[in-house]
Write a protein that holds these residues in place. Sequence first.
Motif, PDB file in Angstrom:
ATOM      1  N   LEU A   1       1.881 -37.857 -22.344  1.00  0.00           N
ATOM      2  CA  LEU A   1       0.678 -38.113 -23.226  1.00  0.00           C
ATOM      3  C   LEU A   1      -0.501 -37.760 -22.498  1.00  0.00           C
ATOM      4  CD1 LEU A   1       1.775 -41.311 -25.056  1.00  0.00           C
ATOM      5  CD2 LEU A   1       1.226 -39.022 -26.115  1.00  0.00           C
ATOM      6  N   ARG A   2      -0.643 -38.245 -21.234  1.00  0.00           N
ATOM      7  CA  ARG A   2      -1.957 -37.980 -20.611  1.00  0.00           C
ATOM      8  C   ARG A   2      -2.297 -36.557 -20.558  1.00  0.00           C
ATOM      9  NH1 ARG A   2      -6.550 -40.358 -19.243  1.00  0.00           N
ATOM     10  NH2 ARG A   2      -5.646 -42.071 -18.063  1.00  0.00           N
ATOM     11  N   PHE A   3      -1.278 -35.722 -20.407  1.00  0.00           N
ATOM     12  CA  PHE A   3      -1.274 -34.347 -20.446  1.00  0.00           C
ATOM     13  C   PHE A   3      -1.895 -33.625 -21.703  1.00  0.00           C
ATOM     14  CE2 PHE A   3       0.123 -29.966 -21.322  1.00  0.00           C
ATOM     15  CZ  PHE A   3      -0.294 -29.345 -19.975  1.00  0.00           C
ATOM     16  N   LEU A   4      -1.257 -34.465 -22.808  1.00  0.00           N
ATOM     17  CA  LEU A   4      -1.873 -34.091 -24.290  1.00  0.00           C
ATOM     18  C   LEU A   4      -3.041 -34.461 -24.380  1.00  0.00           C
ATOM     19  CD1 LEU A   4      -0.301 -32.659 -26.306  1.00  0.00           C
ATOM     20  CD2 LEU A   4       0.262 -34.854 -27.505  1.00  0.00           C
ATOM     21  N   PHE A   5      -3.580 -35.629 -23.723  1.00  0.00           N
ATOM     22  CA  PHE A   5      -4.814 -36.105 -23.813  1.00  0.00           C
ATOM     23  C   PHE A   5      -5.939 -35.370 -23.380  1.00  0.00           C
ATOM     24  CE2 PHE A   5      -8.106 -39.119 -22.622  1.00  0.00           C
ATOM     25  CZ  PHE A   5      -8.513 -39.641 -23.894  1.00  0.00           C
ATOM     26  N   ASN A   6      -5.453 -35.124 -21.999  1.00  0.00           N
ATOM     27  CA  ASN A   6      -6.514 -33.932 -21.382  1.00  0.00           C
ATOM     28  C   ASN A   6      -6.639 -32.810 -22.013  1.00  0.00           C
ATOM     29  OD1 ASN A   6      -6.547 -35.909 -19.465  1.00  0.00           O
ATOM     30  ND2 ASN A   6      -5.091 -35.000 -18.065  1.00  0.00           N
ATOM     31  N   MET A   7      -5.593 -32.265 -22.661  1.00  0.00           N
ATOM     32  CA  MET A   7      -5.900 -31.115 -23.591  1.00  0.00           C
ATOM     33  C   MET A   7      -6.888 -31.274 -24.832  1.00  0.00           C
ATOM     34  SD  MET A   7      -2.316 -29.187 -24.100  1.00  0.00           S
ATOM     35  CE  MET A   7      -2.289 -27.607 -24.744  1.00  0.00           C
ATOM     36  N   HIS A   8      -6.910 -32.422 -25.244  1.00  0.00           N
ATOM     37  CA  HIS A   8      -8.015 -32.701 -26.215  1.00  0.00           C
ATOM     38  C   HIS A   8      -9.147 -32.990 -25.661  1.00  0.00           C
ATOM     39  CE1 HIS A   8      -4.827 -32.506 -29.257  1.00  0.00           C
ATOM     40  NE2 HIS A   8      -4.269 -33.886 -29.063  1.00  0.00           N
ATOM     41  N   ASP A   9      -9.233 -33.605 -24.759  1.00  0.00           N
ATOM     42  CA  ASP A   9     -10.362 -34.249 -24.034  1.00  0.00           C
ATOM     43  C   ASP A   9     -11.064 -33.222 -23.281  1.00  0.00           C
ATOM     44  OD1 ASP A   9     -12.409 -35.744 -23.279  1.00  0.00           O
ATOM     45  OD2 ASP A   9     -11.465 -36.748 -21.853  1.00  0.00           O
ATOM     46  N   THR A  10     -11.651 -32.146 -23.803  1.00  0.00           N
ATOM     47  CA  THR A  10     -12.151 -30.892 -23.223  1.00  0.00           C
ATOM     48  C   THR A  10     -13.367 -31.287 -22.089  1.00  0.00           C
ATOM     49  OG1 THR A  10     -13.399 -30.442 -25.079  1.00  0.00           O
ATOM     50  CG2 THR A  10     -11.406 -29.322 -24.776  1.00  0.00           C
ATOM     51  N   ASP A  11     -14.196 -32.412 -22.595  1.00  0.00           N
ATOM     52  CA  ASP A  11     -15.247 -32.385 -21.813  1.00  0.00           C
ATOM     53  C   ASP A  11     -14.868 -33.839 -20.445  1.00  0.00           C
ATOM     54  OD1 ASP A  11     -15.304 -34.848 -23.117  1.00  0.00           O
ATOM     55  OD2 ASP A  11     -17.288 -34.511 -24.059  1.00  0.00           O
ATOM     56  N   ASN A  12     -13.713 -34.015 -20.704  1.00  0.00           N
ATOM     57  CA  ASN A  12     -13.213 -34.968 -19.467  1.00  0.00           C
ATOM     58  C   ASN A  12     -14.203 -36.400 -19.362  1.00  0.00           C
ATOM     59  OD1 ASN A  12     -12.020 -35.680 -17.286  1.00  0.00           O
ATOM     60  ND2 ASN A  12     -13.327 -34.596 -15.967  1.00  0.00           N
ATOM     61  N   ASP A  13     -14.402 -36.922 -20.437  1.00  0.00           N
ATOM     62  CA  ASP A  13     -15.143 -38.241 -20.436  1.00  0.00           C
ATOM     63  C   ASP A  13     -14.018 -39.492 -20.713  1.00  0.00           C
ATOM     64  OD1 ASP A  13     -14.840 -37.873 -22.992  1.00  0.00           O
ATOM     65  OD2 ASP A  13     -17.001 -37.965 -23.669  1.00  0.00           O
ATOM     66  N   GLY A  14     -13.115 -38.880 -20.773  1.00  0.00           N
ATOM     67  CA  GLY A  14     -12.210 -40.289 -21.060  1.00  0.00           C
ATOM     68  C   GLY A  14     -11.785 -40.589 -22.524  1.00  0.00           C
TER      69      GLY A  14
END
Lengths: 216, 829
Positions: A117-130
Amino acid sequence: MGALQSLPGHPEYVDLAEKTGFSYQQIGVLHKRFKRLSHNEETLLREHFSKIPDLECNPIRSQITEAFFDRRNFRQNGEGTVEEIGFEEFLVVMSHFRPPSLHMTEEQRESVRRNKLRFLFNMHDTDNDGTITLEEYRHVVEELLSLSGTLEKDTAKSIADAAMLEVASISMGHMEPDEFYEGITFEHFLRLLNGFEIESRMNVRFLNMDATTLCK
Amino acid sequence: METSVLFEARTERGAFYVLLLLALCCFGGKCEPQESKPSAQTDLSGVEPFNNDFDEPQAFPDEERANLPVFTMDYPRIQLPFEFTLWVLLASFAKIGFHIYHKITIWIPESCLLISIGLIVGAIMHSVKEEPPAVLNSNVFFLYMLPLIVLDNGYFMPTRPFFENAGTVLWFAVVGTLWNSVGIGISLFAICQFEVFGVQDINLQENLLFASIIATVDPVAALNVFDDIGVNEQTYIIIFGEGLFNDAVTVVLYNMFTYLAALPVVESTDVILGMTRFIVVAAGGVLFGLLFGFVAAFTTRFTHNVRQIEPLFVFMYSYLAYLVAECFAISSVMALITCAITMKYYVEENVSQRSCTTIRHVVKMMATISETLIFFFLGVVTVTTEHEWNWAYILFTLLFAFIWRGIGILVLTQIINPFRTIPLNFKDQFGLAYGGLRGAICFALVFTLPDNINRKNLFVTASVAVIIFTVFIQGISIRPIVEYMKIRKTNKDLNTINMEVHTRMMEHVLSGIEDLCGQWSHYYWKDKFKKFNDRVLRRILIRDNRAESSILALYKKLELQNAIGLLDSPLGDLSAAPSIVSLDDERKEATRPKKKFLAADVRKMQDILAKNMYKIRQKTMSYTNKYNLPDDSRTREILIRRHASIRRSLRAESFREQPSQNIPRSQKYFSLQPGGDLESAFALRRRNHGGSEDEDNLSALTPRSSSRSLVPMRRLNTIKETGNAGEQPAASSQPHSPPPVEALDSTGPGSLEGSSFRGRKAPVPAPKRRISDRVDGEEDLADSERAGEPVRPPQLPPPRGWEPENQGPRENETLLRDSSPGPRGSGRS
């Protein structure tokens, strides 16, 4: 067969296998593929990814590509993106897609789940602000629908909005109207995809044999 | 045209039953075109001479010479259809009966109950020495009953999980069935060698024939249980697919072994030819199925002017596929399944919503009747026919059926597991093995065995024993066992947009990763097929070719559900049964008490819909409105709203306790706010023109609107972001977002007057006025009743769905904040 370089004697494979959980055969196959993609260079660049013919038709290819150049996916608390990746990084990112083993404790399952899920989340969260903001989520949905062509952009947008709203109602529960929903945090994301069974979905069956000769 | 072909293909015997089926059709109020034709074309000579009068109006010239009878009765003429109808009715009543007390069907599968009723009826018939109607013979079964069951299975097969597990499903269905047939057949043959059992006269072919019958599993009961407790998708689809495809395999084997059993000597070439034939038969079936499926899809492309007969094409083409396949002696079951799967996707996009519903209903209904009848007859026949009871043979049959199934699953799983991304674990395997109930098809096959099989009675008895044993013992015990074993479960209520988005997303990601690895596998092929489908097939087969993402489809579905939800009043006073209910869960619903939505689910769904219902409807209407019969949807809409508002005003007292605990109830309505809120919304808007007295607005608004629908409004408050952006493109901070103004506009009060579905943009002022006038009274009434109600904190602006233009400053407080860091509240406007 692809067992050529995949003998246990390869010292670097031992390391990689420990680190990523792939078998030597699989590493061998992937290594070959890596070489092929990078035209025998040590590193892969983004442009290599864009040259993969099958990937071209993938509506979210940019996200997929970015995921490979995202430090957050390298299992070392890095941030930001890189310009080129070596085989190890390639393999580490790939390892997010390893199917879970048959016998897992509940704990392991949970951690596998979190990782995926973290991987998927990172994929969405492009600006890396959590958080996945509405803007980011819209972007995802737009890309997803981008190939169906006939949809107007605001359809995608309203779907993303509806989805976001859903998130808000799931994760916040009761909200005062003057509250904002800032965006999906990872905790909310976990809760959101609670029933999604990602551990049984986000899997690729990595081949033990070399099939690269069969396809481009 | 199809009908004529169809009827020509019928045999004399069969012609008789056409009438029966037609009687059935009339029941459902469908198939009108069929009704008139057969009477002209069917050859009824096979029946009693009496029936020749059927289609000749002047058939009584002789009798007329006598006195004109004042009252006549001609029972023999109607006897068969009449009795048939009664049978169906009886079985249907039984079904109704089971569901009166719903706990019965949870613990005891319906098939058990049907068989029991059949046994009782059979006992009664037996005691009065009445013969059961000889309705079930080989022809009737193969030409009329089996296709109905198969069509149902094929048409309702969950496509995505099936194709995701296609390999495993086919592996179990084909190899598993072969394994079981051969295994059981040979072991039974071995048993037959023992003199003590007294069954030496059964030869190998007959044993194999019998085994092939016994090998077919009919997991309806197991499926119901699995569905109920939400067993993981893989196990479910494997059982489902196995039940579906092993019918095909069994029927092929059955025909082959029937043929072989008739041969005096079987040579090795026969065996080889048999195997070749097996492949030819299966592949031929698939080919025919594809052919007819595509033709059917192509035909429905042009049916938009003849909506009435649209559903007919589905039935006729699939039946045609079945009959043609039968004619060439290739696997008709296979042809029908393939045809149904192939055409479903395209047909459902071509036909109107109503036709689609009709198709589903009729398919379901026919299959249910067919299956019910078979089970029913099973019960009756068990009592009324002569049995040959041979303990050894029957017990060994049971034993072998059980053992071979168990071993088969174990072994076959070991072989298939390395090829699966997610291997089947032991519990799954147990579920698969234990879910292998025998059912209707098994009985029908054995009952229709040719009479030259010398121990037919024994076979019938043994099959009945196996069926009753598995259906009763396994069927009843499977739920507790599966629950106890805690087989992997799947969360089945994933009807949320996020899930859909992520499912899609996951697919693309996986496909991309596979491309990266340079692997060909499942997603690769899926991707390829999808492209081909979009580029070629859809263009040819679908009239209005707009590739529609499943996300959008889900979205529409949810929206539809919401609309239906409005009809299903929780107050129970308006139980209009909408014909637009999705049949996806028909089976589920038929066999267990209606599942109640959690309040949270409802809220969730409605939250989504609240915002976008009208907008999306507008949008989708623009491509689907040609599917809707002229005025219908509009009037329905009005009706819904009327009902809602009337109900609300009548039952205002029931909303009193709302603020404390009655929340979910009122949420049903919030997207269709009745007049009162509309009125207050107007008030708000008027004020807003004045300026930005935020607080003022609020307080003025509060007493009216908040009391009416507290929660909805709070909910609705969360969704105004888009609308907001749309209404005020200048003021809002997202210039890039094209405002869905027209959608909202026309979905305002104007739509009450019907303008929305025509896509007219500007709201008509007059209608608005009228409505607010009309509802004023209601509102006042309700307001006065609500005087003592605790008043909510005043943060509840009016619902969006009803007042498009009303963009009070209050509403800038969005739940979903835009990326723009706009100030809250009144800052924006």
